[in-house]
Design a protein around this motif. Structure first.
Motif, PDB file in Angstrom:
ATOM      1  N   LYS A 199       1.598  -3.936  36.391  1.00 24.19           N
ATOM      2  CA  LYS A 199       0.361  -3.497  35.979  1.00 24.19           C
ATOM      3  C   LYS A 199      -0.433  -4.189  34.927  1.00 24.19           C
ATOM      4  CE  LYS A 199       2.601   0.617  37.408  1.00 24.19           C
ATOM      5  NZ  LYS A 199       2.722   0.615  38.771  1.00 24.19           N
ATOM      6  N   ASN A 200      -1.523  -4.608  35.430  1.00 22.23           N
ATOM      7  CA  ASN A 200      -2.278  -5.621  34.567  1.00 22.23           C
ATOM      8  C   ASN A 200      -3.701  -4.878  33.942  1.00 22.23           C
ATOM      9  OD1 ASN A 200      -0.453  -7.866  34.361  1.00 22.23           O
ATOM     10  ND2 ASN A 200      -1.455  -8.613  36.172  1.00 22.23           N
ATOM     11  N   ILE A 201      -3.774  -4.509  32.563  1.00 20.23           N
ATOM     12  CA  ILE A 201      -5.005  -3.664  32.216  1.00 20.23           C
ATOM     13  C   ILE A 201      -5.720  -4.591  31.151  1.00 20.23           C
ATOM     14  CG2 ILE A 201      -5.703  -1.610  31.300  1.00 20.23           C
ATOM     15  CD1 ILE A 201      -3.266  -0.353  32.794  1.00 20.23           C
ATOM     16  N   ARG A 202      -6.838  -4.868  31.514  1.00 22.91           N
ATOM     17  CA  ARG A 202      -7.516  -5.413  30.078  1.00 22.91           C
ATOM     18  C   ARG A 202      -8.336  -4.350  29.501  1.00 22.91           C
ATOM     19  NH1 ARG A 202     -12.774  -7.175  30.437  1.00 22.91           N
ATOM     20  NH2 ARG A 202     -12.571  -7.166  32.790  1.00 22.91           N
ATOM     21  N   VAL A 203      -8.134  -4.508  28.146  1.00 24.50           N
ATOM     22  CA  VAL A 203      -8.701  -3.470  27.048  1.00 24.50           C
ATOM     23  C   VAL A 203      -9.553  -4.395  26.249  1.00 24.50           C
ATOM     24  CG1 VAL A 203      -8.278  -1.796  25.528  1.00 24.50           C
ATOM     25  CG2 VAL A 203      -6.895  -1.864  27.417  1.00 24.50           C
ATOM     26  N   GLU A 204     -10.950  -3.593  26.172  1.00 24.54           N
ATOM     27  CA  GLU A 204     -11.812  -4.039  25.085  1.00 24.54           C
ATOM     28  C   GLU A 204     -11.906  -3.092  24.189  1.00 24.54           C
ATOM     29  OE1 GLU A 204     -15.090  -5.904  27.324  1.00 24.54           O
ATOM     30  OE2 GLU A 204     -13.647  -7.389  28.436  1.00 24.54           O
TER      31      GLU A 204
END
Length: 173
Positions: free
Chosen positions: A120-125
């Motif tokens: 699972k790849n999740i980009r968080v800003e």
């Protein structure tokens, strides 16, 4: 059936040690194993109708309700929120109820780039520290990285849901 493997292998080895009828014993063992395999395939515990339900759950992204014996220790997947998003922000402190974070002036953003069974790849800003709750049980084998560094994720106390602490990170334009 696996408990019968040890005596079967022992007796098969003893029978094959005799040179005279080795080929006959080998054929008999192969016939026994083949007939046992055919019997087990036709008389299994699973239900053919459940396959379409499982496929639909996986294809829709909702998943399926697994067996308790494969859950991590200390979890209760019945307490997981039903039909929840794959990732949602949680309040930073544990004292606040486990509800998604309210909209603020600094609303964090999570973009799911890849959601596969083993990755699972999740980009968080986020400009403020936050916590990200995944629709996923916190299995010990999961390896979680935040900004390339491996971390130990938290677990929701009532369910065992994976919760990842996210440090503040500013995006420069």
């Amino acid at each position: 059936m696996s408990i019968l493997t040890v005596p079967f292998v022992y007796l098969l080895a003893a029978a094959l040690a005799r040179r005279r009828f080795r080929w006959l014993l080998f054929v008999a063992a192969a016939a026994f194993l083949t007939s046992t395999a055919i019997f087990l395939v036709h008389h299994t515990w699973w239900d053919d109708e459940s396959f379409s339900t499982l496929r639909a759950g996986i294809a829709s992204g909702e998943g399926f309700d697994g067996t308790d014996e494969y859950d991590p220790v200390g979890d209760d997947h019945y307490n997981l929120p039903g039909k929840a998003p794959r990732a949602q922000f949680m309040p930073l402190n544990e004292d606040t109820e486990s509800k998604p974070a309210t909209i603020t002036a600094h609303q964090p953003i999570a973009v799911i780039e890849r959601w596969a069974p083993e990755e699972k790849n999740i980009r968080v800003e986020s400009t403020l520290p936050t916590r990200l709750a995944l629709r996923l049980l916190n299995y010990p084998a999961w390896q979680v990285k935040v900004n390339g560094s491996r971390i130990q994720p938290e677990s929701a106390e009532d369910s065992g849901q994976m919760v990842i602490p996210i440090a503040a990170w500013s995006i420069s334009h």
